[in-house]
Design an enzyme around this catalytic site. Structure first.
Site, short mmCIF file in Angstrom:
data_model
loop_
_atom_site.label_atom_id
_atom_site.label_comp_id
_atom_site.label_asym_id
_atom_site.label_seq_id
_atom_site.Cartn_x
_atom_site.Cartn_y
_atom_site.Cartn_z
N ALA A 65 0.58 -1.15 -0.02
CA ALA A 65 -0.25 0.27 0.43
C ALA A 65 0.74 1.10 -0.13
O ALA A 65 1.96 1.50 0.92
CB ALA A 65 -0.86 -0.18 0.91
N GLY A 110 -0.42 -5.20 0.18
CA GLY A 110 -1.81 -5.66 0.14
C GLY A 110 -1.05 -5.69 -1.65
O GLY A 110 -2.03 -6.53 -2.30
N GLU A 133 3.22 -6.36 7.27
CA GLU A 133 2.80 -4.79 7.89
C GLU A 133 3.90 -4.51 9.20
O GLU A 133 3.17 -3.70 10.45
CB GLU A 133 1.21 -4.97 7.87
CG GLU A 133 1.10 -4.77 6.72
CD GLU A 133 1.06 -6.12 5.52
OE1 GLU A 133 -0.43 -5.55 4.39
OE2 GLU A 133 1.71 -6.84 5.82
#
Length: 259
Positions: A65, A110, A133
């Site tokens: 992302a 993502g 993440e």
């Protein structure tokens, strides 16, 4: 339809969606997801399209992302956000035709989660996959904690998610995260070959087979078996079933019409 962050081409019943933000390693932001929604809806409703490939090219699939979009967000901002990412991934996952991810280079965060909603994942030899993440103080928030364990098992998924480490193409193949590893320069050609193989099959049977598998995984075994039988029975009302069996008996190739 023209896109700013994607390239879309259709040839011989196979559609190819190429993520096209090379300046940021195809990082996924809201605009990308909104365009993925538009592209996926268009292809899902196009009867001429029998299979779909999602790729980012030979250098990178998608390096996660766009962190700049999230860095200053608060908990309420995230909780009340529209979440086009969730909608895009849901539409791709539930598309009534096979979707192949052709993964070269990084498929992180993502980008890895996008690959998880595809039916088949092919990796180039240079592929690196991961959910990093945790190193940002968050967790995978676009389905990674739910889809990855269902695909490769809870133990390996927890190792990847808790560490945030990347795995290479061969390790991804070993644990079942990808179906096949090929030389990177042959990746798109291999994805196209497989997509055309899918496209040559009966479109209705493909749709039913995908539904039987995906819906069955959400049920207990007995319910899944009943759902499979319903799908199997319905196919006997199609022209493709008659054509397929007649072609078999006549020792010729079937000419499926998707009806």
């Amino acid at each position: 339809m023209n896109f700013e962050t994607l390239l879309l081409s259709i040839e011989d019943g196979v559609a190819t969606i190429t993520l096209n933000r090379p300046e940021v390693l195809n990082a996924l932001n809201q605009h990308v997801y909104l365009e993925l929604i538009q592209a996926a809806e268009q292809l899902a409703n196009d009867d001429e399209v029998r299979a779909v490939i999602i790729t980012g090219g030979e250098k990178v699939f998608a390096a996660g992302a766009d962190i700049r979009d999230m860095a200053m967000a608060g908990a309420l901002d995230i909780a009340l956000a529209d979440r086009p990412s969730a909608k895009a991934l849901e539409i791709i996952e539930n598309m009534p035709k096979p979707v192949i991810a052709a993964i070269a280079g990084y498929a992180l965060g993502g980008g890895c989660e996008l690959s998880l909603v595809c039916d088949v994942r092919l990796a180039g030899e240079n592929a690196k996959l991961g959910l990093p993440e945790i190193t940002l103080g968050i967790l995978p928030g676009a389905g990674g904690t739910q889809r990855l364990p269902r695909l490769i098992g809870a133990g390996k998924a927890k190792e990847m998610i808790f560490s945030g480490d990347f795995i290479d193409a061969q390790e991804a193949l070993r644990v079942g995260l990808v179906n096949k590893v090929v030389p990177t320069e042959q990746l798109l050609a291999e994805a196209q070959r497989l997509a055309k193989r899918f496209a040559a099959r009966g479109a209705v049977a493909l749709r039913m087979a995908k539904s039987a598998i995906d819906e069955g995984l959400r049920m207990d075994l007995q319910a899944g078996l009943q759902y499979e039988h319903q799908c199997f029975s319905l196919l006997f009302a199609t022209q493709d079933q008659k054509e397929g069996m007649e072609a078999f008996l006549q020792k010729r190739r079937p000419n499926f019409q998707g009806k």
